[in-house]
Design an enzyme around this catalytic site. Structure first.
Site, PDB file in Angstrom:
ATOM      1  N   TRP A  33       0.842  -1.206   0.000  1.00  0.00           N
ATOM      2  CA  TRP A  33       0.000   0.000   0.000  1.00  0.00           C
ATOM      3  C   TRP A  33       0.878   1.259   0.000  1.00  0.00           C
ATOM      4  O   TRP A  33       2.029   1.223   0.446  1.00  0.00           O
ATOM      5  CB  TRP A  33      -0.937   0.000   1.209  1.00  0.00           C
ATOM      6  CG  TRP A  33      -0.252   0.020   2.555  1.00  0.00           C
ATOM      7  CD1 TRP A  33       0.150  -1.060   3.283  1.00  0.00           C
ATOM      8  CD2 TRP A  33       0.123   1.179   3.320  1.00  0.00           C
ATOM      9  NE1 TRP A  33       0.752  -0.648   4.454  1.00  0.00           N
ATOM     10  CE2 TRP A  33       0.756   0.721   4.504  1.00  0.00           C
ATOM     11  CE3 TRP A  33      -0.005   2.560   3.119  1.00  0.00           C
ATOM     12  CZ2 TRP A  33       1.248   1.582   5.479  1.00  0.00           C
ATOM     13  CZ3 TRP A  33       0.490   3.419   4.104  1.00  0.00           C
ATOM     14  CH2 TRP A  33       1.103   2.922   5.256  1.00  0.00           C
ATOM     15  N   GLU A  76       7.927   8.798  13.637  1.00  0.00           N
ATOM     16  CA  GLU A  76       8.100   8.148  12.327  1.00  0.00           C
ATOM     17  C   GLU A  76       8.924   9.027  11.385  1.00  0.00           C
ATOM     18  O   GLU A  76       9.739   8.533  10.611  1.00  0.00           O
ATOM     19  CB  GLU A  76       6.731   7.860  11.689  1.00  0.00           C
ATOM     20  CG  GLU A  76       5.867   6.852  12.428  1.00  0.00           C
ATOM     21  CD  GLU A  76       6.284   5.396  12.190  1.00  0.00           C
ATOM     22  OE1 GLU A  76       7.187   5.156  11.378  1.00  0.00           O
ATOM     23  OE2 GLU A  76       5.692   4.510  12.829  1.00  0.00           O
ATOM     24  N   GLU A 116       9.125   1.964   6.111  1.00  0.00           N
ATOM     25  CA  GLU A 116       8.865   2.888   7.230  1.00  0.00           C
ATOM     26  C   GLU A 116       8.514   4.293   6.751  1.00  0.00           C
ATOM     27  O   GLU A 116       7.702   4.990   7.360  1.00  0.00           O
ATOM     28  CB  GLU A 116      10.096   2.968   8.149  1.00  0.00           C
ATOM     29  CG  GLU A 116      10.295   1.768   9.053  1.00  0.00           C
ATOM     30  CD  GLU A 116       9.228   1.667  10.132  1.00  0.00           C
ATOM     31  OE1 GLU A 116       8.522   2.650  10.396  1.00  0.00           O
ATOM     32  OE2 GLU A 116       9.109   0.572  10.709  1.00  0.00           O
ATOM     33  N   HIS A 119       4.988   5.561   6.671  1.00  0.00           N
ATOM     34  CA  HIS A 119       4.203   5.787   7.893  1.00  0.00           C
ATOM     35  C   HIS A 119       4.119   7.273   8.248  1.00  0.00           C
ATOM     36  O   HIS A 119       3.028   7.810   8.466  1.00  0.00           O
ATOM     37  CB  HIS A 119       4.788   4.997   9.070  1.00  0.00           C
ATOM     38  CG  HIS A 119       4.831   3.521   8.830  1.00  0.00           C
ATOM     39  ND1 HIS A 119       5.536   2.644   9.615  1.00  0.00           N
ATOM     40  CD2 HIS A 119       4.250   2.764   7.865  1.00  0.00           C
ATOM     41  CE1 HIS A 119       5.379   1.419   9.152  1.00  0.00           C
ATOM     42  NE2 HIS A 119       4.612   1.467   8.090  1.00  0.00           N
ATOM     43  N   GLU A 169       9.653  -2.293  17.452  1.00  0.00           N
ATOM     44  CA  GLU A 169       8.651  -2.551  16.413  1.00  0.00           C
ATOM     45  C   GLU A 169       7.342  -3.015  17.049  1.00  0.00           C
ATOM     46  O   GLU A 169       6.264  -2.627  16.608  1.00  0.00           O
ATOM     47  CB  GLU A 169       9.152  -3.609  15.416  1.00  0.00           C
ATOM     48  CG  GLU A 169      10.307  -3.150  14.537  1.00  0.00           C
ATOM     49  CD  GLU A 169       9.911  -2.158  13.443  1.00  0.00           C
ATOM     50  OE1 GLU A 169       8.724  -1.815  13.331  1.00  0.00           O
ATOM     51  OE2 GLU A 169      10.807  -1.730  12.708  1.00  0.00           O
ATOM     52  N   THR A 172       5.645   0.025  18.636  1.00  0.00           N
ATOM     53  CA  THR A 172       4.940   0.886  17.667  1.00  0.00           C
ATOM     54  C   THR A 172       3.696   0.179  17.143  1.00  0.00           C
ATOM     55  O   THR A 172       2.679   0.821  16.880  1.00  0.00           O
ATOM     56  CB  THR A 172       5.831   1.321  16.485  1.00  0.00           C
ATOM     57  OG1 THR A 172       6.495   0.178  15.954  1.00  0.00           O
ATOM     58  CG2 THR A 172       6.855   2.344  16.891  1.00  0.00           C
ATOM     59  N   ASP A 201       2.221  -3.222   9.339  1.00  0.00           N
ATOM     60  CA  ASP A 201       3.626  -3.169   8.891  1.00  0.00           C
ATOM     61  C   ASP A 201       4.562  -3.400  10.077  1.00  0.00           C
ATOM     62  O   ASP A 201       5.543  -4.132   9.980  1.00  0.00           O
ATOM     63  CB  ASP A 201       3.964  -1.775   8.323  1.00  0.00           C
ATOM     64  CG  ASP A 201       3.471  -1.577   6.897  1.00  0.00           C
ATOM     65  OD1 ASP A 201       2.745  -2.444   6.381  1.00  0.00           O
ATOM     66  OD2 ASP A 201       3.833  -0.535   6.301  1.00  0.00           O
ATOM     67  N   GLU A 202       4.255  -2.732  11.198  1.00  0.00           N
ATOM     68  CA  GLU A 202       5.138  -2.831  12.373  1.00  0.00           C
ATOM     69  C   GLU A 202       5.188  -4.279  12.870  1.00  0.00           C
ATOM     70  O   GLU A 202       6.231  -4.745  13.344  1.00  0.00           O
ATOM     71  CB  GLU A 202       4.677  -1.906  13.511  1.00  0.00           C
ATOM     72  CG  GLU A 202       4.348  -0.467  13.123  1.00  0.00           C
ATOM     73  CD  GLU A 202       5.535   0.365  12.645  1.00  0.00           C
ATOM     74  OE1 GLU A 202       6.555  -0.210  12.245  1.00  0.00           O
ATOM     75  OE2 GLU A 202       5.408   1.605  12.654  1.00  0.00           O
ATOM     76  N   HIS A 205       7.620  -6.157  10.782  1.00  0.00           N
ATOM     77  CA  HIS A 205       8.987  -5.764  11.142  1.00  0.00           C
ATOM     78  C   HIS A 205       9.408  -6.423  12.454  1.00  0.00           C
ATOM     79  O   HIS A 205      10.538  -6.887  12.597  1.00  0.00           O
ATOM     80  CB  HIS A 205       9.090  -4.235  11.272  1.00  0.00           C
ATOM     81  CG  HIS A 205       8.787  -3.503  10.007  1.00  0.00           C
ATOM     82  ND1 HIS A 205       8.477  -2.176   9.978  1.00  0.00           N
ATOM     83  CD2 HIS A 205       8.729  -3.922   8.715  1.00  0.00           C
ATOM     84  CE1 HIS A 205       8.249  -1.792   8.717  1.00  0.00           C
ATOM     85  NE2 HIS A 205       8.398  -2.848   7.947  1.00  0.00           N
TER      86      HIS A 205
HETATM   87 FE   FE2 Z   1       8.405  -0.626  11.730  1.00  0.00          FE
HETATM   88 FE   FE2 Z   2       6.789   2.893  11.496  1.00  0.00          FE
END
Ligand code: FE2
Ligand code: FE2
Length: 334
Positions: A33, A76, A116, A119, A169, A172, A201-202, A205
């Site tokens: 995305w 971020e 990242e 974000h 990670e 967040t 996403d976090e 990660h």
């Molecule tokens: Fe991340």
């Molecule tokens: Fe992030």
């Protein structure tokens, strides 16, 4: 062989698996995305209706909420600090040994940074459109934070850094997820979705970094254990530890931001303890054998730490007084 060389040796060995980690835990540019997918498309007239909707819905959200969202966004946006820090780790070689030959760790850092970067971009555009924050003040804070850098107590050590990133990670993930839930509860669908997708996403990660550590444990258990203990003794500091508002000294805004996050229940001391428990479990710290004497002591320390921290946390109250930030107008300070 000197200790540092063993670390380098381990990093070089694990490097062979890094391409696989990239494929497993990161998503190619053409498939992932982009901020525009989650924001009004202003190429269409209907995009302006959506902006209107964002501004209307934003009126429902309280003072602490905006403070936390701003600080999360600024955290971020300080991504240049994190990329340069990780690129400087031992074993990460930005410059290929020969033309066309790139170190896989450096590739990981670049591709992680690419993910990242979306974000801060997303949240920044949302905050701008919401009309609820003083963007110039927010922008000054971002520039200050990049200028101020950070010091997370890892040095150039990859073992300590990967403990830090595993921890952070997940932290967040938790905070974006909770902000998203609060937004949704107040009817802010677009923001709720944004935060939720960023949180996803976090999570990927987090899963990657904890895997790096798990792999290092297989190669160098005692040193990895000592590095983990050292990070927990120092405490995992937030990447925005030095955050300030314009006209303030370094780090002066951090405590008030952190108190706002605790009051909202977006990220609390109990979350910190919970992350530690999860890492202990995933790395199967209790099952580690054939350790040096020091590393055995470190293992016992780490196993006992969550309960110990819990007892201390129960005795600490979160300050209830709201600080007035330059980022957010005070009217509607609830
Ligand atoms: Fe991340
Ligand atoms: Fe992030």
């Amino acid at each position: 062989m000197a200790l540092d060389n063993i670390r380098l040796e381990v990093m070089n060995t694990v490097e062979k698996s890094v391409q696989g980690f990239i494929e497993k835990y990161l998503i190619p540019v053409e498939e992932i995305w982009q901020p525009t997918d989650l924001l009004p498309n202003l190429q269409n007239e209907s995009g302006f209706d959506e902006v209107h909707q964002i501004r209307e819905e934003a009126k429902e959200l309280g003072y602490d909420f905006w403070v936390v969202l701003v600080a999360d966004m600024v955290t971020e946006e300080a991504l240049p600090t994190y990329e340069s820090w990780l690129m400087d780790m031992e074993g990460v070689e930005q410059h290929g040994k020969s033309k066309g030959e790139h170190n896989a760790w450096a590739k990981w850092v670049r591709h992680w940074t690419g993910e990242e970067n979306r974000h801060g971009d997303t949240l920044n555009k949302y905050l701008y459109l919401s009309g609820r924050v003083d963007m110039k003040e927010v922008e000054k804070t971002t520039q200050h934070l990049i200028n101020d850098g950070f010091d997370i107590g890892t040095g150039r050590d990859p073992y300590r850094n990967f403990v830090y990133t595993s921890f952070q990670e997940l932290a967040t993930n938790i905070s974006h997820k909770r902000v998203g839930q609060l937004a949704k509860k107040k009817g802010n669908k677009m923001l709720g979705k944004m935060c939720n997708i960023i949180a996803g996403d976090e999570m990927r990660h987090y899963m990657a970094y904890r895997e790096f550590v798990k792999t290092i444990f297989e190669h160098d258990p005692s040193e990895m254990m000592l590095a983990f203990q050292d990070m927990m003794k120092k405490k995992i500091v937030m990447p925005a530890q030095f955050i300030r508002e314009s006209g303030q000294g370094i780090a002066e805004a951090f405590e008030n931001f952190s108190n706002a996050a605790q009051r909202l229940g977006v990220y609390t001391t109990y979350d910190y303890i919970d992350i530690l428990r999860k890492l202990n479990d995933y790395w199967e710290i209790d099952k580690m054998r054939s350790l040096t004497d020091d590393a055995e002591k470190a293992r016992d320390y780490l196993m006992a730490l969550p309960d110990r921290m819990h007892r201390i946390a129960d005795r600490i109250a979160v300050p209830q007084d709201q600080h007035k930030f330059k980022w957010v107008e005070a009217n509607g300070m609830v």
